[in-house]
Scaffold this active site. Structure first.
Site, mmCIF file in Angstrom:
data_model
loop_
_atom_site.group_PDB
_atom_site.id
_atom_site.type_symbol
_atom_site.label_atom_id
_atom_site.label_comp_id
_atom_site.label_asym_id
_atom_site.label_seq_id
_atom_site.Cartn_x
_atom_site.Cartn_y
_atom_site.Cartn_z
ATOM 1 N N LYS A 1 26.425 -59.273 41.412
ATOM 2 C CA LYS A 1 27.389 -58.171 41.511
ATOM 3 C C LYS A 1 26.800 -56.895 40.917
ATOM 4 O O LYS A 1 26.884 -55.821 41.502
ATOM 5 C CB LYS A 1 28.690 -58.537 40.768
ATOM 6 C CG LYS A 1 29.531 -59.562 41.514
ATOM 7 C CD LYS A 1 30.693 -60.073 40.665
ATOM 8 C CE LYS A 1 31.447 -61.173 41.412
ATOM 9 N NZ LYS A 1 32.511 -61.787 40.620
ATOM 10 N N GLN B 1 35.150 -61.771 34.790
ATOM 11 C CA GLN B 1 34.646 -62.915 35.566
ATOM 12 C C GLN B 1 35.389 -64.188 35.156
ATOM 13 O O GLN B 1 35.472 -64.526 33.975
ATOM 14 C CB GLN B 1 33.132 -63.072 35.331
ATOM 15 C CG GLN B 1 32.490 -64.196 36.114
ATOM 16 C CD GLN B 1 32.534 -63.972 37.632
ATOM 17 O OE1 GLN B 1 32.310 -62.874 38.122
ATOM 18 N NE2 GLN B 1 32.854 -65.024 38.370
ATOM 19 N N ASP C 1 39.519 -56.618 41.310
ATOM 20 C CA ASP C 1 39.639 -57.977 41.854
ATOM 21 C C ASP C 1 40.966 -58.159 42.587
ATOM 22 O O ASP C 1 41.159 -59.156 43.288
ATOM 23 C CB ASP C 1 39.548 -59.009 40.716
ATOM 24 C CG ASP C 1 38.218 -59.751 40.720
ATOM 25 O OD1 ASP C 1 37.566 -59.790 41.784
ATOM 26 O OD2 ASP C 1 37.840 -60.288 39.662
#
Ligand code: NDP
Length: 300
Positions: free
Chosen positions: A57, A101, A124
């Site tokens: 990422k 994460q 997200d």
């Protein structure tokens, strides 16, 4: 006459095109606000797979001309410390996107942590404000993996209107938001899960089958309608025979070798949905920056 083999959907190639398509908007943002979009990535603990995802990422964020700031915290970090970092990032005007994460260590409540992220920086798309906007057809930040699946489908099939999609899996991060996205495209959607009876009777009627189960190669060719488009979200680690070397291979939820003989399109694992998840994270970071800073971009 035998059935034609499926065309393999190249998620890597489409992902790199998607990333390229963001460059003009990144440039525009730099011109308007004097700096590129900035993403903060928080990683707690030592989960090996998470480290690989985060590395990818960060690399791709930088390749797309954006800034990525990593916050690596030890597995023993308290929930309070994590929440205080999120609070700082929420207030920091130089930060446009915040990604925590998952999975988090067991002593931290992942759901309550996610709900403390400013919804405008929730790249997200997991915050209830963004989930609610998606469910009610309002513009918000959309979860990356479902959005990646939708973009892959539209790039492969075009118009999804009137088609029947069956999603295997009902998680908040894949199955449910994907159902909302597909409904908005006028697709008819059925979700099946571990309690569904006669599951193959349902899946074998699907024009589009999406697997988000987390069970290696569970979906066999008898689950599939001939000519269906199959999207495999699953990422499962299979230990190879040389167990002591720690080697493993990655497989999806779909038995690729069987199903490719029956489907018309299929995503591979790896190289299908995974790369698109990262592209959509970059996409969301650009969108979040533009919205918060009032920059008119091309991307909608
Ligand atoms: P979850 O474990 O949260 O959800 C799995 C879903 O599958 C549940 O709804 C569960 O049903 C259902 N299920 C489990 N067993 C069966 C079965 N035998 N038959 C039918 N349904 C079943 O997983 P996630 O949604 O988080 O992830 C799914 C997979 O996608 C994982 O392999 C994950 O690693 C991968 N993934 C990949 C991403 C990518 O970037 N490519 C991103 C996110 C996830 P029930 O609700 O009844 O328990």
């Amino acid at each position: 006459m035998g059935l034609k083999k499926a065309t393999i959907i190249d998620g890597k190639e489409f992902s790199s095109r998607t990333n390229q398509s963001l460059l003009p908007d990144v440039k525009l943002i730099v011109e308007k606000i004097g700096r590129p979009p900035a993403l903060a990535v928080i990683l707690v603990g030592e989960d090996a797979a998470s480290h690989v995802y985060v590395r990818n990422k960060i690399k791709q964020t930088k390749d797309a001309g954006m800034v990525s700031i990593e916050h690596q915290l030890s597995a023993e970090t308290s929930e309070k410390t994590l929440l205080s970092l999120i609070d700082t990032l929420n207030k920091d005007d130089q930060i446009d996107g915040i990604l925590v994460q998952l999975p988090l260590p067991k002593h931290i409540n992942g759901n309550s942590v996610i709900q403390t992220i400013n919804p405008e920086k929730d790249v997200d798309g997991f915050h209830v404000v963004n989930a609610g906007k998606l469910a009610t057809g309002q513009k918000g930040l959309v979860p990356c993996t479902p959005l990646g699946c939708l973009l892959l489908l539209q790039n492969t099939i075009g118009d999804l209107s009137g088609l029947h999609a069956v999603i295997v899996g009902r998680s908040n991060i894949v199955g449910k938001p994907l159902a909302q996205l597909l409904l908005a495209e006028n697709t008819s959607v059925t979700i099946v899960h571990s309690k569904t009876k006669n599951i193959t009777e349902i899946t074998s009627k699907a024009d589009i089958l999406i697997a988000a189960v987390g069970r290696a190669e569970i979906i066999k060719s008898n689950w599939i309608k001939p000519g269906a488009c199959v999207i495999d979200v699953g990422i499962n680690r299979i230990e190879t025979q040389e167990k002591e070397t720690g080697k493993y291979r990655i497989v999806g939820d779909v038995d690729f070798s069987q199903v490719k003989e029956k489907a018309s399109f299929i995503t591979p694992v790896p190289g299908g949905v995974g790369p698109m998840t990262i592209s959509c994270l970059l996409r969301n970071t650009v969108i979040a920056t533009a919205k918060r800073k009032g920059v008119e971009i091309r991307l909608k």
